[in-house]
Write an enzyme that holds these catalytic residues in place. Structure first.
Site, PDB file in Angstrom:
ATOM      1  N   GLY A 118      13.567  35.958  56.335  1.00 43.78           N
ATOM      2  CA  GLY A 118      13.727  37.236  55.595  1.00 43.78           C
ATOM      3  C   GLY A 118      13.023  37.225  54.258  1.00 43.78           C
ATOM      4  O   GLY A 118      11.877  37.824  53.884  1.00 43.78           O
ATOM      5  N   ARG A 144      21.368  38.025  41.712  1.00 41.85           N
ATOM      6  CA  ARG A 144      20.772  36.487  41.972  1.00 41.85           C
ATOM      7  C   ARG A 144      20.986  35.639  40.557  1.00 41.85           C
ATOM      8  O   ARG A 144      21.452  34.555  40.804  1.00 41.85           O
ATOM      9  CB  ARG A 144      19.557  36.624  42.275  1.00 41.85           C
ATOM     10  CG  ARG A 144      19.233  37.372  43.675  1.00 41.85           C
ATOM     11  CD  ARG A 144      18.215  36.896  44.657  1.00 41.85           C
ATOM     12  NE  ARG A 144      18.273  35.569  45.047  1.00 41.85           N
ATOM     13  CZ  ARG A 144      17.490  34.659  44.598  1.00 41.85           C
ATOM     14  NH1 ARG A 144      16.752  34.487  43.811  1.00 41.85           N
ATOM     15  NH2 ARG A 144      17.832  33.353  45.001  1.00 41.85           N
ATOM     16  N   TYR A 162      23.719  32.869  41.071  1.00 42.10           N
ATOM     17  CA  TYR A 162      23.004  31.453  41.787  1.00 42.10           C
ATOM     18  C   TYR A 162      22.210  30.941  40.491  1.00 42.10           C
ATOM     19  O   TYR A 162      21.355  29.895  40.784  1.00 42.10           O
ATOM     20  CB  TYR A 162      22.044  31.820  42.696  1.00 42.10           C
ATOM     21  CG  TYR A 162      22.346  32.474  44.036  1.00 42.10           C
ATOM     22  CD1 TYR A 162      23.481  32.156  44.948  1.00 42.10           C
ATOM     23  CD2 TYR A 162      21.770  33.705  44.247  1.00 42.10           C
ATOM     24  CE1 TYR A 162      23.725  32.730  46.026  1.00 42.10           C
ATOM     25  CE2 TYR A 162      22.194  34.441  45.479  1.00 42.10           C
ATOM     26  CZ  TYR A 162      23.205  34.006  46.136  1.00 42.10           C
ATOM     27  OH  TYR A 162      23.525  34.784  47.220  1.00 42.10           O
ATOM     28  N   CYS A 180      30.605  44.245  31.010  1.00 41.00           N
ATOM     29  CA  CYS A 180      31.056  43.670  29.964  1.00 41.00           C
ATOM     30  C   CYS A 180      31.755  42.360  30.658  1.00 41.00           C
ATOM     31  O   CYS A 180      32.903  41.711  30.928  1.00 41.00           O
ATOM     32  CB  CYS A 180      32.629  44.519  29.721  1.00 41.00           C
ATOM     33  SG  CYS A 180      32.125  46.028  29.273  1.00 41.00           S
TER      34      CYS A 180
HETATM   35  N1  LLP Z   1      19.038  33.261  59.763  1.00 40.31           N
HETATM   36  C1  LLP Z   1      20.225  33.259  59.292  1.00 40.31           C
HETATM   37  C2  LLP Z   1      21.193  32.722  60.383  1.00 40.31           C
HETATM   38  C3  LLP Z   1      20.653  33.284  58.037  1.00 40.31           C
HETATM   39  O1  LLP Z   1      21.913  33.106  57.606  1.00 40.31           O
HETATM   40  C4  LLP Z   1      19.636  33.797  56.925  1.00 40.31           C
HETATM   41  C5  LLP Z   1      20.182  33.864  55.726  1.00 40.31           C
HETATM   42  C6  LLP Z   1      18.371  33.909  57.343  1.00 40.31           C
HETATM   43  C7  LLP Z   1      18.112  33.720  58.754  1.00 40.31           C
HETATM   44  C8  LLP Z   1      17.411  34.225  56.401  1.00 40.31           C
HETATM   45  O2  LLP Z   1      17.061  33.605  55.384  1.00 40.31           O
HETATM   46  P1  LLP Z   1      15.737  33.669  54.514  1.00 40.31           P
HETATM   47  O3  LLP Z   1      14.503  33.571  55.303  1.00 40.31           O
HETATM   48  O4  LLP Z   1      15.818  34.848  53.959  1.00 40.31           O
HETATM   49  O5  LLP Z   1      16.057  32.442  53.499  1.00 40.31           O
HETATM   50  N2  LLP Z   1      21.667  35.949  48.891  1.00 40.31           N
HETATM   51  C9  LLP Z   1      20.796  34.348  48.952  1.00 40.31           C
HETATM   52  C10 LLP Z   1      20.401  34.282  50.056  1.00 40.31           C
HETATM   53  C11 LLP Z   1      21.598  34.195  51.304  1.00 40.31           C
HETATM   54  C12 LLP Z   1      20.737  33.857  52.892  1.00 40.31           C
HETATM   55  C13 LLP Z   1      21.585  33.615  53.745  1.00 40.31           C
HETATM   56  N3  LLP Z   1      21.261  33.618  55.123  1.00 40.31           N
HETATM   57  C14 LLP Z   1      20.040  34.398  47.710  1.00 40.31           C
HETATM   58  O6  LLP Z   1      19.860  35.591  47.143  1.00 40.31           O
HETATM   59  O7  LLP Z   1      18.952  33.587  47.579  1.00 40.31           O
END
Ligand code: LLP
Length: 414
Positions: free
Chosen positions: A274, A314, A318, A344
């Site tokens: 992603g 973010r 985090y 706020c």
């Molecule tokens: N596959 C599964 C089963 C996942 O749970 C995720 C992400 C991905 C693929 C994709 O991961 P990526 O390639 O995007 O790292 N909101 C957080 C990230 C949460 C990711 C959750 N799962 C942030 O802003 O860092």
């Protein structure tokens, strides 16, 4: 490079970001399609020796225009809800190229996915397996399933986004997965066992945990084949990290070398990236509303902008670092500004102590905001969610208009 300065002005592809802000207003997300397409093609090339299928993780950025362009690039999709399935179908994806991950799939979501002809359900528990089997039986079809393994591998990332350790809710230990796969294969005729999946976390910059999890999954696969259970698919998930600040993430080529070094002749390899495809392609444009420099020692210098934690969470959630640049460069005395939104809450910040020379009205670009930006936005404080724009070469289009007050109020009854 999709983001370059031309005559001092930061441009997305060939379009000055100041032009987009002038027409669309701020806050506003801009995505450079050139950047996404380049990253996609780099990954495809790096994995070409093993012929891996790319399943773009929709949760990173689910704008329909992005999904449609992903379909045109030939991507499949990793989804985690019925809503994401609706989106990819609307974008023209073939459901057979979609995998459904997640620990809490509802009856309706499972039924919708199976009726659509989903490529694979990535199962996370015995209870879910029973539910999918019952629904498939009722629909008189055979559901393709893979089991998500939790290999108990620790990773160096924010604890909220580590997913492959024993204390995490995801996947199943190897031995449980082994037994369940045999059970499915021998005794659950409404399910078709197709393989194993694994996703150990997000924003991982070290390749080692991928080697460990791939080896764990391949070993489990060999054990299954030994007892006569076929296991064609191996899905190693996503999570490939990007450079936000001073991280040194592994490259797609290094990932390609890793998977090519394992014997994967009969394996249909899948990846679920992603962030690594769309993170660096996005910026959040925001304008300086007020400057509030400290007048007394010990107080801080605050720059209040028109984007807030509801638009981009973010940093607040985090403590994530995102580079912030002035769109139009200028000289002047710089201070260590704390860049904050109007909400706020003290947690409502985009950055702390950034040396910048700022004035009211300046346009800022929060970098690397293409993944987990707009998709995690909310209407907190009754703020309207921002517009989204796609820049492609010399042109750009609005991919989502800014919300209006009636978008919000029409759902409510007084
Ligand atoms: N596959 C599964 C089963 C996942 O749970 C995720 C992400 C991905 C693929 C994709 O991961 P990526 O390639 O995007 O790292 N909101 C957080 C990230 C949460 C990711 C959750 N799962 C942030 O802003 O860092």
């Amino acid at each position: 490079m999709p983001y370059v300065r031309k005559e001092g002005v930061l441009c997305a592809d060939d379009t000055p970001l100041s032009d987009i802000a002038a027409q669309v207003g701020t806050p506003c997300y801009v995505y450079s399609w050139t950047d996404v397409a380049t990253r996609y093609q780099e990954l495809e090339r790096a994995l070409s020796l093993v012929n891996a299928r790319i399943r773009y993780a929709v949760k990173a950025n689910s704008n329909l225009a992005i999904l449609k362009r992903m379909v045109d690039l030939g991507a499949g999709f990793d989804i985690v809800s019925g809503g994401e399935l609706e989106r990819v179908i609307r974008a023209g994806a073939d459901p057979a190229e979609v995998v459904f991950s997640g620990v809490g799939k509802t009856q309706q979501e499972i039924s919708f996915a199976l009726k659509s002809g989903i490529g694979c359900m990535n199962i996370e528990s015995v209870a879910e397996t029973r539910r999918i089997a019952e629904i498939a039986e009722r629909l008189a079809l055979r559901a393709p399933v893979a089991i998500r393994v939790n290999p108990d591998i620790s990773v160096d990332t924010h604890p909220y986004i580590a997913t492959g350790m024993r204390e995490n809710k995801f996947g199943m230990p190897e031995n449980d997965a082994f037994e369940l796969a045999v059970e499915i294969d021998r005794h659950m005729p409404s399910l078709q066992f197709v393989g194993l999946a694994c996703h150990i976390g997000s924003q991982l910059t070290d390749l080692r945990p991928y080697a460990d999890s791939l080896d764990a999954v391949l070993e489990l696969r060999s054990r299954l084949i030994e007892v006569g259970v076929e296991c064609a698919v191996v899905d190693i998930g996503g999570g490939f990290g990007i450079r936000y600040h001073d991280e040194e993430p592994f490259s797609f080529d290094e990932l390609g070398e890793l998977v090519s070094s394992r014997s994967l002749q009969d394996v249909a390899l899948e990846v679920e990236p992603g962030r690594s495809l769309i993170g660096s392609a996005g910026v959040l444009l925001t304008r300086v509303e007020y400057l509030k420099p400290a007048t007394v020692s010990g107080y801080r210098d605050f720059c209040i902008v028109d984007a807030a934690m509801n638009d981009f969470i973010r940093p607040a959630l985090y403590e994530a670092f995102h580079d912030i640049e002035k769109v139009e460069s200028s000289d002047g005395e710089s201070r260590d500004w704390n860049i904050v939104g109007p909400i706020c809450e003290t947690g409502d910040y985009l950055a702390t102590a950034r040396p910048l020379s700022l004035q009211e009205g300046d346009l800022l670009a929060v970098r690397d905001a293409g993944a987990y930006g707009f998709v995690m936005s909310s209407n907190y404080n009754s703020r309207l969610r921002p517009a989204e724009v796609i820049a492609d070469g010399g042109s750009w289009t609005v991919a989502r208009r800014r919300e209006s007050m009636s978008d919000l109020l029409d759902l409510e009854q007084d």
